[in-house]
Motif scaffolding. Sequence first.
Motif, PDB file in Angstrom:
ATOM      1  N   GLY A  11       0.822  -1.193   0.000  1.00  0.00           N
ATOM      2  CA  GLY A  11       0.000   0.000   0.000  1.00  0.00           C
ATOM      3  C   GLY A  11       0.855   1.241   0.000  1.00  0.00           C
ATOM      4  N   PRO A  12       0.252   2.426  -0.074  1.00  0.00           N
ATOM      5  CA  PRO A  12       1.012   3.680  -0.135  1.00  0.00           C
ATOM      6  C   PRO A  12       1.993   3.869   1.021  1.00  0.00           C
ATOM      7  CG  PRO A  12      -1.307   4.075  -0.588  1.00  0.00           C
ATOM      8  CD  PRO A  12      -1.210   2.654  -0.123  1.00  0.00           C
ATOM      9  N   ASP A  13       1.650   3.344   2.199  1.00  0.00           N
ATOM     10  CA  ASP A  13       2.482   3.568   3.381  1.00  0.00           C
ATOM     11  C   ASP A  13       3.482   2.445   3.650  1.00  0.00           C
ATOM     12  OD1 ASP A  13       1.224   6.000   3.926  1.00  0.00           O
ATOM     13  OD2 ASP A  13      -0.426   4.992   4.956  1.00  0.00           O
ATOM     14  N   THR A  14       3.527   1.446   2.789  1.00  0.00           N
ATOM     15  CA  THR A  14       4.524   0.386   2.941  1.00  0.00           C
ATOM     16  C   THR A  14       5.919   0.982   2.845  1.00  0.00           C
ATOM     17  OG1 THR A  14       3.037  -1.231   1.892  1.00  0.00           O
ATOM     18  CG2 THR A  14       5.372  -1.794   1.976  1.00  0.00           C
ATOM     19  N   ALA A  15       6.822   0.517   3.701  1.00  0.00           N
ATOM     20  CA  ALA A  15       8.208   0.989   3.627  1.00  0.00           C
ATOM     21  C   ALA A  15       8.810   0.600   2.281  1.00  0.00           C
ATOM     22  CB  ALA A  15       9.028   0.391   4.764  1.00  0.00           C
ATOM     23  N   LEU A  16       9.547   1.524   1.673  1.00  0.00           N
ATOM     24  CA  LEU A  16      10.109   1.290   0.349  1.00  0.00           C
ATOM     25  C   LEU A  16      11.026   0.070   0.340  1.00  0.00           C
ATOM     26  CD1 LEU A  16       9.960   2.637  -2.456  1.00  0.00           C
ATOM     27  CD2 LEU A  16      12.038   3.879  -1.873  1.00  0.00           C
ATOM     28  N   GLY A  17      11.786  -0.131   1.417  1.00  0.00           N
ATOM     29  CA  GLY A  17      12.674  -1.291   1.496  1.00  0.00           C
ATOM     30  C   GLY A  17      11.909  -2.597   1.469  1.00  0.00           C
ATOM     31  N   ASP A  18      10.800  -2.648   2.208  1.00  0.00           N
ATOM     32  CA  ASP A  18       9.965  -3.852   2.231  1.00  0.00           C
ATOM     33  C   ASP A  18       9.371  -4.108   0.852  1.00  0.00           C
ATOM     34  OD1 ASP A  18       8.524  -6.055   3.230  1.00  0.00           O
ATOM     35  OD2 ASP A  18       6.775  -4.802   3.641  1.00  0.00           O
ATOM     36  N   ALA A  19       8.859  -3.046   0.226  1.00  0.00           N
ATOM     37  CA  ALA A  19       8.293  -3.176  -1.120  1.00  0.00           C
ATOM     38  C   ALA A  19       9.358  -3.656  -2.103  1.00  0.00           C
ATOM     39  CB  ALA A  19       7.714  -1.845  -1.573  1.00  0.00           C
ATOM     40  N   ALA A  20      10.582  -3.126  -1.976  1.00  0.00           N
ATOM     41  CA  ALA A  20      11.675  -3.517  -2.877  1.00  0.00           C
ATOM     42  C   ALA A  20      11.965  -5.003  -2.754  1.00  0.00           C
ATOM     43  CB  ALA A  20      12.925  -2.697  -2.559  1.00  0.00           C
ATOM     44  N   GLN A  65      17.158   1.373  -6.618  1.00  0.00           N
ATOM     45  CA  GLN A  65      18.604   1.548  -6.465  1.00  0.00           C
ATOM     46  C   GLN A  65      18.959   2.124  -5.096  1.00  0.00           C
ATOM     47  OE1 GLN A  65      22.254   1.124  -6.927  1.00  0.00           O
ATOM     48  NE2 GLN A  65      21.123   0.675  -8.801  1.00  0.00           N
ATOM     49  N   ALA A  66      18.123   3.037  -4.586  1.00  0.00           N
ATOM     50  CA  ALA A  66      18.433   3.707  -3.320  1.00  0.00           C
ATOM     51  C   ALA A  66      18.339   2.775  -2.110  1.00  0.00           C
ATOM     52  CB  ALA A  66      17.492   4.899  -3.118  1.00  0.00           C
ATOM     53  N   THR A  67      17.713   1.617  -2.261  1.00  0.00           N
ATOM     54  CA  THR A  67      17.571   0.704  -1.120  1.00  0.00           C
ATOM     55  C   THR A  67      18.809  -0.164  -0.920  1.00  0.00           C
ATOM     56  OG1 THR A  67      16.582  -1.105  -2.415  1.00  0.00           O
ATOM     57  CG2 THR A  67      15.078   0.584  -1.548  1.00  0.00           C
ATOM     58  N   ASP A 153      14.958   0.794   3.302  1.00  0.00           N
ATOM     59  CA  ASP A 153      14.625   2.189   3.033  1.00  0.00           C
ATOM     60  C   ASP A 153      13.309   2.487   3.726  1.00  0.00           C
ATOM     61  OD1 ASP A 153      13.807   4.690   1.887  1.00  0.00           O
ATOM     62  OD2 ASP A 153      15.185   4.332   0.227  1.00  0.00           O
ATOM     63  N   ALA A 154      13.310   3.455   4.625  1.00  0.00           N
ATOM     64  CA  ALA A 154      12.118   3.745   5.421  1.00  0.00           C
ATOM     65  C   ALA A 154      11.136   4.693   4.721  1.00  0.00           C
ATOM     66  CB  ALA A 154      12.530   4.352   6.756  1.00  0.00           C
ATOM     67  N   HIS A 155      11.499   5.213   3.553  1.00  0.00           N
ATOM     68  CA  HIS A 155      10.581   6.100   2.833  1.00  0.00           C
ATOM     69  C   HIS A 155       9.297   5.355   2.459  1.00  0.00           C
ATOM     70  CE1 HIS A 155      14.346   8.392   2.250  1.00  0.00           C
ATOM     71  NE2 HIS A 155      13.542   9.443   2.139  1.00  0.00           N
ATOM     72  N   ARG A 161       9.351  11.176  -3.206  1.00  0.00           N
ATOM     73  CA  ARG A 161      10.475  10.827  -4.074  1.00  0.00           C
ATOM     74  C   ARG A 161      10.017   9.951  -5.242  1.00  0.00           C
ATOM     75  NH1 ARG A 161      15.603   8.062  -1.339  1.00  0.00           N
ATOM     76  NH2 ARG A 161      14.121   6.342  -1.098  1.00  0.00           N
ATOM     77  N   VAL A 162       9.162   8.989  -4.934  1.00  0.00           N
ATOM     78  CA  VAL A 162       8.647   8.093  -5.975  1.00  0.00           C
ATOM     79  C   VAL A 162       7.777   8.857  -6.957  1.00  0.00           C
ATOM     80  CG1 VAL A 162       7.045   6.187  -6.382  1.00  0.00           C
ATOM     81  CG2 VAL A 162       8.791   5.991  -4.604  1.00  0.00           C
ATOM     82  N   ARG A 163       6.886   9.685  -6.430  1.00  0.00           N
ATOM     83  CA  ARG A 163       5.975  10.448  -7.295  1.00  0.00           C
ATOM     84  C   ARG A 163       6.756  11.396  -8.204  1.00  0.00           C
ATOM     85  NH1 ARG A 163       0.518  10.548  -5.230  1.00  0.00           N
ATOM     86  NH2 ARG A 163       0.350   9.226  -3.388  1.00  0.00           N
ATOM     87  N   SER A 164       7.786  12.031  -7.647  1.00  0.00           N
ATOM     88  CA  SER A 164       8.605  12.943  -8.440  1.00  0.00           C
ATOM     89  C   SER A 164       9.310  12.207  -9.568  1.00  0.00           C
ATOM     90  CB  SER A 164       9.632  13.623  -7.526  1.00  0.00           C
ATOM     91  OG  SER A 164      10.516  14.437  -8.284  1.00  0.00           O
TER      92      SER A 164
END
Length: 295
Positions: A11-20, A65-67, A153-155, A161-164
């Motif tokens: 979902g939108p609030d999932t940590a980026l690292g977990d999603a990666a 890449q950032a993760t 990655d906690a974002h 950052r993703v939307r941009s």
Amino acid sequence: MPPPTPIRGLGPDTALGDAARRILAGRLADVRHPEAQLDGALDEDGVHDMRVATRRLRAALQVFQATGKLTRLEADVKRLQDALGDVRDLHVQDQWLDTAAKGKKDADKALAGLRQSHLSGLKAKEKKLRAELERWTDRTVPRLLKKLDSLEDAHRFAGKRVRSHLRQRLRRVEKRLERYADAPDAASAHALRKDLKKLRYELEIFQPAFRRTVGALLEVLVPLQDGLGELHDADVRLELFERAAAEAPPGQRKAARKLLPQARDERAERSEQIAREVQRWHAEAIPKRLRKALT
């Protein structure tokens, strides 16, 4: 084109690292799925499916890449993708020549010579692909599996950052569309296809974060990308026959000249299809709707 494995529970609030970690694991599984089809003879469908899957895996490696340090792994996957592409491109044109040969008994021998000439490099490309498949299994897969556990990655998955990044990708596609509209030649079509492909695969990655909005827009984007792929194949084929008509041995020149009108007609048909899809893209305000979804 086979769809990617759906990744549930993001979902939108999932940590980026977990999603990666989860998305990369899914994309890796998609690449490994066709491997059995390539153990013996290089099955054409298996080559195609694995090539598409490697593109999606590379897109995910670039996005995340950032993760973690993923540049080297992405380069390794590109090696496999390129080897698959070299074989796949020859398969596509040979399939077309095979179809074109049917019903043309007077040109059978000449067409056979043209096909043989076109496929002269296939064995070398297949040998290279087998070497890359072995390297993939022995080296790249273990390294990628090991790397998955260290991605952090906690974002937010749908953060600023993703939307941009996605808005920037969309702007590149819009510029490519403008250039193609001004000069709809093979070079501008190919450049548009590459950027559109990147946008599509990245939107697929983040689709769980943007719910139904992105999914609906992908339904419009996909036909345009597919049409551009067919246009690229037609451009490659047209160049092949134009060169053969000028430079090949006499029998092959004759066959190429007979096939040129068909190749030109198909290229024109593909170009008209792209024009319709681009018109649909603007009529349905796809860029505006995407920007709104990514705000």
